[in-house]
Design an enzyme around this catalytic site. Structure first.
Site, PDB file in Angstrom:
ATOM      1  N   ARG A   1      -1.361  45.367 -23.515  1.00 25.12           N
ATOM      2  CA  ARG A   1      -0.959  45.427 -22.101  1.00 25.12           C
ATOM      3  C   ARG A   1       0.555  45.358 -21.903  1.00 25.12           C
ATOM      4  O   ARG A   1       1.076  45.839 -20.906  1.00 25.12           O
ATOM      5  CB  ARG A   1      -1.640  44.314 -21.292  1.00 25.12           C
ATOM      6  CG  ARG A   1      -3.162  44.416 -21.273  1.00 25.12           C
ATOM      7  CD  ARG A   1      -3.796  43.450 -20.270  1.00 25.12           C
ATOM      8  NE  ARG A   1      -3.526  43.825 -18.896  1.00 25.12           N
ATOM      9  CZ  ARG A   1      -2.657  43.229 -18.132  1.00 25.12           C
ATOM     10  NH1 ARG A   1      -1.969  42.199 -18.566  1.00 25.12           N
ATOM     11  NH2 ARG A   1      -2.467  43.649 -16.891  1.00 25.12           N
TER      12      ARG A   1
ATOM     13  N   TYR B   1       1.892  48.304 -19.836  1.00 19.00           N
ATOM     14  CA  TYR B   1       2.213  48.023 -18.424  1.00 19.00           C
ATOM     15  C   TYR B   1       3.404  47.097 -18.256  1.00 19.00           C
ATOM     16  O   TYR B   1       3.636  46.602 -17.160  1.00 19.00           O
ATOM     17  CB  TYR B   1       1.032  47.346 -17.710  1.00 19.00           C
ATOM     18  CG  TYR B   1      -0.326  47.891 -18.022  1.00 19.00           C
ATOM     19  CD1 TYR B   1      -0.654  49.220 -17.755  1.00 19.00           C
ATOM     20  CD2 TYR B   1      -1.321  47.068 -18.554  1.00 19.00           C
ATOM     21  CE1 TYR B   1      -1.914  49.710 -18.031  1.00 19.00           C
ATOM     22  CE2 TYR B   1      -2.589  47.557 -18.833  1.00 19.00           C
ATOM     23  CZ  TYR B   1      -2.874  48.887 -18.579  1.00 19.00           C
ATOM     24  OH  TYR B   1      -4.119  49.361 -18.853  1.00 19.00           O
TER      25      TYR B   1
ATOM     26  N   CYS C   1       3.777  47.727 -36.827  1.00 11.85           N
ATOM     27  CA  CYS C   1       4.980  48.485 -37.169  1.00 11.85           C
ATOM     28  C   CYS C   1       5.475  49.306 -35.990  1.00 11.85           C
ATOM     29  O   CYS C   1       5.381  50.536 -35.994  1.00 11.85           O
ATOM     30  CB  CYS C   1       4.698  49.372 -38.364  1.00 11.85           C
ATOM     31  SG  CYS C   1       4.839  48.435 -39.859  1.00 11.85           S
ATOM     32  N   GLU C   2       5.924  48.633 -34.966  1.00 11.65           N
ATOM     33  CA  GLU C   2       6.443  49.280 -33.759  1.00 11.65           C
ATOM     34  C   GLU C   2       7.478  48.338 -33.176  1.00 11.65           C
ATOM     35  O   GLU C   2       7.171  47.165 -32.963  1.00 11.65           O
ATOM     36  CB  GLU C   2       5.353  49.397 -32.678  1.00 11.65           C
ATOM     37  CG  GLU C   2       4.167  50.181 -33.047  1.00 11.65           C
ATOM     38  CD  GLU C   2       4.091  51.517 -32.329  1.00 11.65           C
ATOM     39  OE1 GLU C   2       4.926  51.789 -31.430  1.00 11.65           O
ATOM     40  OE2 GLU C   2       3.192  52.279 -32.692  1.00 11.65           O
TER      41      GLU C   2
ATOM     42  N   ARG D   1     -11.309  41.457 -13.673  1.00 12.23           N
ATOM     43  CA  ARG D   1     -10.236  40.555 -14.102  1.00 12.23           C
ATOM     44  C   ARG D   1     -10.373  39.148 -13.523  1.00 12.23           C
ATOM     45  O   ARG D   1     -10.179  38.159 -14.213  1.00 12.23           O
ATOM     46  CB  ARG D   1      -8.893  41.146 -13.661  1.00 12.23           C
ATOM     47  CG  ARG D   1      -7.685  40.419 -14.212  1.00 12.23           C
ATOM     48  CD  ARG D   1      -6.382  40.891 -13.539  1.00 12.23           C
ATOM     49  NE  ARG D   1      -6.297  42.313 -13.393  1.00 12.23           N
ATOM     50  CZ  ARG D   1      -5.664  43.144 -14.232  1.00 12.23           C
ATOM     51  NH1 ARG D   1      -5.052  42.660 -15.286  1.00 12.23           N
ATOM     52  NH2 ARG D   1      -5.639  44.433 -13.997  1.00 12.23           N
TER      53      ARG D   1
HETATM   54  N1  LLP Z   1     -14.278  48.965 -10.175  1.00  7.18           N
HETATM   55  C1  LLP Z   1     -13.689  50.099 -10.593  1.00  7.18           C
HETATM   56  C2  LLP Z   1     -14.228  51.375 -10.170  1.00  7.18           C
HETATM   57  C3  LLP Z   1     -12.569  50.032 -11.436  1.00  7.18           C
HETATM   58  O1  LLP Z   1     -11.985  51.162 -11.822  1.00  7.18           O
HETATM   59  C4  LLP Z   1     -12.060  48.772 -11.843  1.00  7.18           C
HETATM   60  C5  LLP Z   1     -10.890  48.686 -12.716  1.00  7.18           C
HETATM   61  C6  LLP Z   1     -12.722  47.615 -11.395  1.00  7.18           C
HETATM   62  C7  LLP Z   1     -13.831  47.744 -10.553  1.00  7.18           C
HETATM   63  C8  LLP Z   1     -12.294  46.220 -11.794  1.00  7.18           C
HETATM   64  O2  LLP Z   1     -11.026  45.891 -11.347  1.00  7.18           O
HETATM   65  P1  LLP Z   1     -10.473  44.388 -11.547  1.00  7.18           P
HETATM   66  O3  LLP Z   1     -11.255  43.458 -10.674  1.00  7.18           O
HETATM   67  O4  LLP Z   1     -10.642  44.040 -12.977  1.00  7.18           O
HETATM   68  O5  LLP Z   1      -9.046  44.484 -11.168  1.00  7.18           O
HETATM   69  N2  LLP Z   1      -6.425  48.018 -18.053  1.00  7.18           N
HETATM   70  C9  LLP Z   1      -5.755  47.570 -16.846  1.00  7.18           C
HETATM   71  C10 LLP Z   1      -6.716  47.467 -15.690  1.00  7.18           C
HETATM   72  C11 LLP Z   1      -7.432  48.763 -15.386  1.00  7.18           C
HETATM   73  C12 LLP Z   1      -8.443  48.589 -14.285  1.00  7.18           C
HETATM   74  C13 LLP Z   1      -9.249  49.809 -14.122  1.00  7.18           C
HETATM   75  N3  LLP Z   1     -10.295  49.705 -13.168  1.00  7.18           N
HETATM   76  C14 LLP Z   1      -5.055  46.249 -17.137  1.00  7.18           C
HETATM   77  O6  LLP Z   1      -5.094  45.794 -18.279  1.00  7.18           O
HETATM   78  O7  LLP Z   1      -4.428  45.667 -16.256  1.00  7.18           O
END
Ligand code: LLP
Length: 440
Positions: free
Chosen positions: A332, A336, A363-364, A295
């Site tokens: 999202r 969330y 449609c939600e 992210r």
């Molecule tokens: N490494 C592992 C093992 C992970 O499971 C994840 C994210 C990352 C790295 C990267 O994390 P970041 O730096 O992006 O925070 N769909 C959700 C986020 C799910 C993250 C899952 N794992 C959202 O939209 O907020």
């Protein structure tokens, strides 16, 4: 530049020129006109700058490391072509991400394969392509690897250090009841690693964790570092060497003005220094460090452009402004309860003296992109820009209601080019088959 109290400058390198929002040197509304909406826009220099800052910080602070970009945040061939030349590796969690990473020019020798339930065909595919390391998360995976690997394969073991980071519970990964990893606290991680020595074609190289995502408190990372280095000491006592330590990703970004993340440089510098001290304190050999930001590299580099359509006021209740996107390009909010900031592309600095719920077109009833957004008066045809949409948007998009997944346009120095082309109705129906049964 302020809009409804929000400094647009908080969001990446966005700027406002003569009231118009610019991204990567392009006027947002010009991009909307040229490419249509909904449109994902990706600021190349912004992502490259952040990725490079991770590498630079670690080169300064830590002896030996790999920055593995977490593919799940934004996965398409183009992102690897930007990150691989900077020396980054990649974390992938499926055959599809692995395929895309290789297609985008990422060397398998820099790929870490995560996932709590890799399938047999995914494991075979990864072995054939020579991925550097598997991050193992089950006994079953070891059985498959024994069966399929021709030679010892490097593995990290995913452990659960039991850190409760402050974030949405669906993106928190290391609570006790998590499906990810083996618990350090109850001894399962230790017994799993001890038993690993007896497996053939499996070479234990270290341990991995990931405590969650969109985390602001650096203390959460520090607690994880303490628990992981304690565990390394314990393994060393048992005569087990730990060559690599993977601390995952999780650094938070701005979505709304109230979000107060540290910069990636600060998070990484502080974490690396804390790790160096933790290692010294325990007298362990500094492991090769792996970090997996997703992210924080791509999130603020992305914005999504929509065109405002129907505006509907429910007397004494609220006004909806509907846009031509929705939960198919951004799930999202529904998943969330995520918050966002929006600006009108050509009035980016106008006061937000009206309040709208920005609705999608699915449609939600729950298909709302922003609740109570403070914006200037909206009219049909206005281009609305939602900020900080570079991570977990394109990668989580769907064809719900058979809407096309929007294209991604990369911008840089006032120029633009497709990074992901638009989907056509033919693309959407390409794999549809009208089933035929023989008449016997
Ligand atoms: N490494 C592992 C093992 C992970 O499971 C994840 C994210 C990352 C790295 C990267 O994390 P970041 O730096 O992006 O925070 N769909 C959700 C986020 C799910 C993250 C899952 N794992 C959202 O939209 O907020």
């Amino acid at each position: 530049m302020k809009n409804n109290g929000v400094a647009v400058g908080l969001f990446g390198d966005l700027a406002v020129d003569k009231h118009r929002l610019t991204v990567g040197g392009c006027y947002a509304s010009d991009l909307a006109r040229e490419y249509g909406t909904p449109l994902y826009v990706f600021d190349v220099d912004r992502a490259v700058k952040t990725a490079k800052s991770y590498v630079d910080v670690l080169a300064r602070e830590y002896p030996d490391f790999t920055v593995c970009y977490a593919s799940k945040a934004f996965c398409c061939a183009g992102i690897y072509s930007l990150l691989a030349p900077l020396g980054l590796g990649a974390d992938v969690v499926s055959g599809g991400e692995l395929y895309t990473a290789i297609k985008g020019g990422m060397s398998p020798s820099k790929i870490y394969f995560h996932g709590n339930n890799k399938t047999e065909s995914e494991i075979a595919f990864a072995l054939e392509n020579g991925v550097e390391c598997f991050v193992v998360d089950s006994e079953r995976e070891l059985e498959l690897m024994e069966k399929l690997a021709q030679k010892p394969q490097n593995v990290l073991v995913r452990v659960n250090p039991g850190v409760e980071a402050h974030t949405h519970r669906f993106i928190q990964t290391t609570t006790v009841d998590s499906k990810f990893g083996f618990s350090i606290a109850d001894g399962t991680a230790e017994s799993f690693i001890r038993a690993l020595g007896a497996r053939k074609n499996v070479r234990f190289v270290g341990i991995a964790c990931h405590i969650g995502s969109q985390i602001f408190e650096k203390q959460s990372f520090e607690i994880a570092i303490d628990k992981m280095t304690d565990f390394i000491s314990r393994l060393n006592e048992l005569g087990i060497a730990v060559e690599r330590l993977d601390l995952g990703g999780g650094f938070g970004i701005h979505y709304i003005e109230q979000d107060l993340p540290l910069t990636p440089e600060r998070y990484m510098t502080d974490s690396a220094r804390y790790l160096v001290k933790a290692i010294e304190k325990r007298g362990i050999r500094p492991p090769h460090l792996i970090v997996e930001p997703g992210r924080s590299i791509v999130g603020e580099a992305g914005i999504t452009l929509y065109t405002v359509g129907a505006i509907k006021t429910i007397k004494d209740v609220k006004t909806y402004a509907a846009v031509d996107g929705g939960m198919f390009d951004n799930p999202r909010v529904a998943l969330y309860d995520a918050d966002y900031t929006a600006v009108v592309a050509d009035r980016a600095d106008a006061a937000g003296d009206r309040e709208y719920d920005i609705a999608g077109k699915c449609c939600e009833s729950g298909d709302v992109l922003i609740r109570s957004a403070k914006l200037p008066e909206l009219h049909a045809g206005d281009v609305l820009a939602v900020l900080s949409t570079g991570a977990y948007h394109y990668s989580m998009a769907s064809n719900y209601n058979r809407n096309a997944v929007p294209p991604v346009v990369a911008v840089k120095n006032g120029r633009s080019a497709y990074m992901v082309k638009p989907q056509t109705y033919d693309d959407i129906t390409r794999n549809d088959v009208i089933p035929m049964f023989s008449e016997d």
